[in-house]
Structures are given as C-alpha cells and as structure tokens.
Design an enzyme around this catalytic site. Structure first.
Site, PDB file in Angstrom:
ATOM      1  N   GLN A 174     -15.183   2.812  -6.428  1.00  0.00           N
ATOM      2  CA  GLN A 174     -14.432   1.706  -5.565  1.00  0.00           C
ATOM      3  C   GLN A 174     -12.992   1.960  -5.742  1.00  0.00           C
ATOM      4  O   GLN A 174     -12.289   1.055  -5.120  1.00  0.00           O
ATOM      5  CB  GLN A 174     -14.785   0.516  -6.600  1.00  0.00           C
ATOM      6  CG  GLN A 174     -16.062  -0.005  -6.703  1.00  0.00           C
ATOM      7  CD  GLN A 174     -16.233  -1.264  -7.605  1.00  0.00           C
ATOM      8  OE1 GLN A 174     -16.083  -2.109  -7.404  1.00  0.00           O
ATOM      9  NE2 GLN A 174     -16.550  -0.785  -9.057  1.00  0.00           N
ATOM     10  N   ASN A 175     -12.541   2.911  -6.342  1.00  0.00           N
ATOM     11  CA  ASN A 175     -11.211   3.131  -6.305  1.00  0.00           C
ATOM     12  C   ASN A 175     -10.709   3.943  -5.083  1.00  0.00           C
ATOM     13  O   ASN A 175     -11.365   4.515  -4.378  1.00  0.00           O
ATOM     14  CB  ASN A 175     -10.710   4.229  -7.628  1.00  0.00           C
ATOM     15  CG  ASN A 175     -11.007   3.403  -9.031  1.00  0.00           C
ATOM     16  OD1 ASN A 175     -11.191   2.270  -9.089  1.00  0.00           O
ATOM     17  ND2 ASN A 175     -11.272   4.243 -10.014  1.00  0.00           N
ATOM     18  N   VAL A 176      -9.203   3.769  -4.924  1.00  0.00           N
ATOM     19  CA  VAL A 176      -8.981   4.063  -3.590  1.00  0.00           C
ATOM     20  C   VAL A 176      -7.819   5.173  -4.038  1.00  0.00           C
ATOM     21  O   VAL A 176      -7.162   5.631  -3.050  1.00  0.00           O
ATOM     22  CB  VAL A 176      -8.316   2.987  -2.795  1.00  0.00           C
ATOM     23  CG1 VAL A 176      -9.488   2.068  -2.262  1.00  0.00           C
ATOM     24  CG2 VAL A 176      -7.009   2.073  -3.495  1.00  0.00           C
TER      25      VAL A 176
ATOM     26  N   HIS B 281     -14.580   1.839  -1.041  1.00  0.00           N
ATOM     27  CA  HIS B 281     -13.444   0.680  -0.618  1.00  0.00           C
ATOM     28  C   HIS B 281     -12.392   1.700   0.089  1.00  0.00           C
ATOM     29  O   HIS B 281     -11.332   1.176   0.343  1.00  0.00           O
ATOM     30  CB  HIS B 281     -12.986   0.223  -1.860  1.00  0.00           C
ATOM     31  CG  HIS B 281     -13.837  -0.974  -2.243  1.00  0.00           C
ATOM     32  ND1 HIS B 281     -13.826  -1.413  -3.436  1.00  0.00           N
ATOM     33  CD2 HIS B 281     -15.158  -1.283  -1.830  1.00  0.00           C
ATOM     34  CE1 HIS B 281     -14.862  -2.299  -3.738  1.00  0.00           C
ATOM     35  NE2 HIS B 281     -15.651  -2.256  -2.824  1.00  0.00           N
TER      36      HIS B 281
ATOM     37  N   TYR C  42       0.714  -1.307  -0.017  1.00  0.00           N
ATOM     38  CA  TYR C  42       0.017  -0.109  -0.037  1.00  0.00           C
ATOM     39  C   TYR C  42       0.838   1.363   0.062  1.00  0.00           C
ATOM     40  O   TYR C  42       0.499   2.262  -0.516  1.00  0.00           O
ATOM     41  CB  TYR C  42      -0.951  -0.098   0.963  1.00  0.00           C
ATOM     42  CG  TYR C  42      -2.189  -0.915   0.885  1.00  0.00           C
ATOM     43  CD1 TYR C  42      -2.976  -0.479  -0.225  1.00  0.00           C
ATOM     44  CD2 TYR C  42      -2.232  -2.201   1.382  1.00  0.00           C
ATOM     45  CE1 TYR C  42      -4.173  -1.502  -0.371  1.00  0.00           C
ATOM     46  CE2 TYR C  42      -3.363  -3.067   1.186  1.00  0.00           C
ATOM     47  CZ  TYR C  42      -4.346  -2.562   0.021  1.00  0.00           C
ATOM     48  OH  TYR C  42      -5.125  -3.650  -0.226  1.00  0.00           O
TER      49      TYR C  42
ATOM     50  N   GLY D 207     -15.820   1.195 -15.949  1.00  0.00           N
ATOM     51  CA  GLY D 207     -14.438   0.937 -15.830  1.00  0.00           C
ATOM     52  C   GLY D 207     -14.392  -0.278 -14.563  1.00  0.00           C
ATOM     53  O   GLY D 207     -13.446  -0.352 -13.720  1.00  0.00           O
TER      54      GLY D 207
HETATM   55  P1  NAD Z   1     -11.274  -4.651 -12.004  1.00  0.00           P
HETATM   56  O1  NAD Z   1      -9.801  -4.467 -12.364  1.00  0.00           O
HETATM   57  O2  NAD Z   1     -12.051  -5.808 -11.780  1.00  0.00           O
HETATM   58  O3  NAD Z   1     -12.014  -4.287 -13.475  1.00  0.00           O
HETATM   59  C1  NAD Z   1     -11.615  -3.136 -14.335  1.00  0.00           C
HETATM   60  C2  NAD Z   1     -12.369  -3.091 -15.556  1.00  0.00           C
HETATM   61  O4  NAD Z   1     -11.943  -1.930 -16.219  1.00  0.00           O
HETATM   62  C3  NAD Z   1     -11.997  -4.091 -16.612  1.00  0.00           C
HETATM   63  O5  NAD Z   1     -13.201  -4.860 -16.922  1.00  0.00           O
HETATM   64  C4  NAD Z   1     -11.458  -3.458 -17.860  1.00  0.00           C
HETATM   65  O6  NAD Z   1     -11.819  -4.259 -18.974  1.00  0.00           O
HETATM   66  C5  NAD Z   1     -12.065  -2.210 -17.690  1.00  0.00           C
HETATM   67  N1  NAD Z   1     -11.007  -1.347 -18.227  1.00  0.00           N
HETATM   68  C6  NAD Z   1      -9.723  -1.163 -18.303  1.00  0.00           C
HETATM   69  N2  NAD Z   1      -9.108  -0.135 -18.866  1.00  0.00           N
HETATM   70  C7  NAD Z   1     -10.284   0.503 -19.261  1.00  0.00           C
HETATM   71  C8  NAD Z   1     -10.497   1.888 -19.701  1.00  0.00           C
HETATM   72  N3  NAD Z   1      -9.663   2.514 -20.301  1.00  0.00           N
HETATM   73  N4  NAD Z   1     -11.591   2.455 -19.853  1.00  0.00           N
HETATM   74  C9  NAD Z   1     -12.751   1.553 -19.337  1.00  0.00           C
HETATM   75  N5  NAD Z   1     -12.710   0.433 -18.889  1.00  0.00           N
HETATM   76  C10 NAD Z   1     -11.467  -0.015 -18.709  1.00  0.00           C
HETATM   77  O7  NAD Z   1     -11.891  -3.248 -10.908  1.00  0.00           O
HETATM   78  P2  NAD Z   1     -12.936  -3.028 -10.325  1.00  0.00           P
HETATM   79  O8  NAD Z   1     -14.260  -3.653 -10.864  1.00  0.00           O
HETATM   80  O9  NAD Z   1     -12.961  -1.441  -9.974  1.00  0.00           O
HETATM   81  O10 NAD Z   1     -12.673  -3.866  -8.908  1.00  0.00           O
HETATM   82  C11 NAD Z   1     -11.244  -3.996  -8.727  1.00  0.00           C
HETATM   83  C12 NAD Z   1     -11.189  -3.806  -7.042  1.00  0.00           C
HETATM   84  O11 NAD Z   1      -9.881  -3.630  -6.696  1.00  0.00           O
HETATM   85  C13 NAD Z   1     -11.928  -2.498  -6.496  1.00  0.00           C
HETATM   86  O12 NAD Z   1     -12.587  -2.995  -5.312  1.00  0.00           O
HETATM   87  C14 NAD Z   1     -10.762  -1.460  -6.122  1.00  0.00           C
HETATM   88  O13 NAD Z   1     -10.967  -1.051  -4.705  1.00  0.00           O
HETATM   89  C15 NAD Z   1      -9.393  -2.256  -6.209  1.00  0.00           C
HETATM   90  N6  NAD Z   1      -8.614  -1.768  -7.219  1.00  0.00           N
HETATM   91  C16 NAD Z   1      -8.365  -0.288  -7.234  1.00  0.00           C
HETATM   92  C17 NAD Z   1      -7.609   0.348  -7.979  1.00  0.00           C
HETATM   93  C18 NAD Z   1      -7.356   1.919  -8.175  1.00  0.00           C
HETATM   94  O14 NAD Z   1      -7.899   2.646  -6.979  1.00  0.00           O
HETATM   95  N7  NAD Z   1      -7.050   2.664  -9.107  1.00  0.00           N
HETATM   96  C19 NAD Z   1      -6.701  -0.062  -9.016  1.00  0.00           C
HETATM   97  C20 NAD Z   1      -6.839  -1.848  -8.804  1.00  0.00           C
HETATM   98  C21 NAD Z   1      -7.615  -2.388  -8.128  1.00  0.00           C
END
Ligand code: NAD
Ligand code: ZN
Length: 235
Positions: free
Chosen positions: A94-96, A112, A59, A179
């Site tokens: 759901q992003n952090v 999240h 993290y 996304g």
């Molecule tokens: P996920 O990784 O399960 O799915 C991401 C989706 O986004 C995929 O279906 C993919 O095809 C799509 N994608 C990829 N690039 C894209 C783009 N440019 N435009 C549109 N769509 C695109 O993600 P989730 O459903 O958010 O679940 C992941 C879990 O992990 C969440 O609970 C989250 O808290 C955590 N997470 C967070 C981050 C972050 O904060 N950036 C990154 C990774 C995981």
C-alpha cells in the site's frame, strides 16, 4: 509456529509501518493526520479539486522524503524471501514510497500507486516524477498543458492491480500482512479473502490490528526486528 518451504505460495501485503524504521511516518499513529495534514485534504479527489496547490505541495515533500529514505532490514528480509521462493512469492504494497524496489524486490504490486510517477488530469499521459518540472505550484502536462496529478490512489478511488491481487489471494498458502493497521479497505479485507479460500494468515505489526479476528499468528513488534529473524529461520 507457521513454517514455510520452497513450495509455499506466499503473498505479502505491506503498509506504512514497514517504512517507519526508514524515517517515513505512518498516519494512523499520529491521530489520523498524515504528516500533519488531514487525510481528507491531501488524499481525496475532493481535496485535490478544492486546493490542488496544497495537495501538490504535500506530495512534492513526500516524493523528496522518499528519494532520501533508505530501505531498512524489514525490506531487505523480503528480498531474501523472494529469492528463496521465486515464482511462489508475491509482494503487494500500500506504500507509495518505492522502498521495496529500492531494496531489490521485483514485480511489486503498488496498489496505491507511486510517488515516482504522475499523470495528466486531461489526456492521461504518464510521466516519471523525475522528468517533470516540480518548481511550479501546479506542474503541467508538456503534451496538452493541463494540470498533472500524482499517480496515487486517493480515498474513494479504485486501487490498481485488484484482479491480479484477487487471483493471488485465492491461490496462496500463506498471507502475511506487515505494518498495516487494517483500517484501509479494500486492503484490510485481503485477510478475509485469503482465509476464505483456505490460506493461513500472519501479521507483523507494532500494535494490534483492526482485522485481528482473521489472523492466525500475530508477531508484535518492529518489522525491522521480526522479519530478519523469521526469514533466517525459514530460508
Ligand atoms: P497505517 O498508518 O494505517 O498503519 C501503520 C501500522 O504500522 C500501524 O498499525 C502501526 O502500529 C504499525 N507500525 C508502525 N511502525 C511499525 C514498525 N516499525 N514495524 C511494524 N509495524 C509498525 O498504514 P496503512 O495500513 O499502510 O494505511 C495507510 C495508508 O496511507 C496507505 O493507504 C498508504 O498508501 C498511505 N501511506 C503511505 C506511506 C508510505 O508510502 N510510506 C506512509 C503513510 C501513509
Ligand atoms: Zn495532457
């Protein structure tokens, strides 16, 4: 084509995909690994109990990457949409990574948690990540000396803001999911709730989504390309 007006009550749910174009990796599209780590090891309470140093290392790296990342045109489009809809707009993520707030969105429901905060595993005192000493392998609480943990909802834990989110889903006209792969519950079930209570549903995603049966309109592609076009047409 679904249209919106200033009276449309819009709820948006974003996932890791909206941040992909800012250089932050999603995890579903890397074989169930998140930045080369097994999710069970770095995103569960059991993983933290087993190896807190590994989890903290993970993290700290995510936090530094989030600080360096810049919001993209997808995040920016949602800021325009919020200005257009005012109180009819609700953004759940759901992003952090804090990128929606960095882009200028306000009142984001970070279900999240966030990399920008931590809390004490014993006395529950909250800290801004920026104000704690991240050098030790295991950062400690300055009030009671116990181990801190990231303010992140791990698999098996209950997400934040669920009662407020439930109310928004029951009273919206349109739910857009952006996304997000539709694999992680309870967020993946929001489309069912919204539909059950009469809303239309739309998805913007690179690949098909697991909950596609509940999606009325699907826009396949990159959020950074599609969202600015939709918003230009709507606002
Ligand atoms: P996920 O990784 O399960 O799915 C991401 C989706 O986004 C995929 O279906 C993919 O095809 C799509 N994608 C990829 N690039 C894209 C783009 N440019 N435009 C549109 N769509 C695109 O993600 P989730 O459903 O958010 O679940 C992941 C879990 O992990 C969440 O609970 C989250 O808290 C955590 N997470 C967070 C981050 C972050 O904060 N950036 C990154 C990774 C995981
Ligand atoms: Zn404490």
């Amino acid at each position: 084509m679904i249209q919106i007006t200033k009276d449309t009550r819009l709820v948006i749910l974003t996932g890791a995909g909206i941040s992909a174009e800012s250089g932050l990796r999603t995890f579903r599209d890397s074989g169930g690994l998140w930045e080369d780590q097994r999710v069970e090891d770095v995103a569960t309470p059991e993983g933290f109990a087993r190896d807190p140093k590994l989890v903290w290392r993970f993290y700290k790296t995510r936090y530094k990457a989030a600080i360096d990342a810049q919001p993209n045109s997808g995040h920016a489009a949602l800021v325009i949409l919020e200005k257009f809809l005012g109180k009819n707009f609700c953004l759940i993520t759901q992003n952090v990574d804090g990128l929606h707030t960095k882009a200028g969105s306000t009142g984001v429901l970070e279900m999240h948690g966030t990399l920008y905060e931590c809390y004490c595993t014993k006395c529950l005192a909250m800290y801004r990540t920026a104000e704690i000493d991240l050098d030790p392998d295991l950062p400690v609480c300055s009030k009671c000396g116990s181990m801190l943990r990231p303010y992140i909802v791990w698999f098996g834990e209950i997400p934040y803001h669920l009662p407020e989110i439930e109310g928004k889903l029951r009273n919206c006209d349109l739910l857009m999911i952006i996304g997000t792969s539709g694999n992680v519950y309870p967020a993946a079930g929001f489309v069912m709730t919204a539909k059950y209570f009469g809303a239309s549903t739309m998805a913007v995603n690179l690949d098909t989504v697991a909950n596609s049966d509940y999606i009325d309109e699907f826009h396949q592609g990159k959020a950074g390309d599609i969202l600015p076009k939709l918003v230009e047409q709507w606002c």
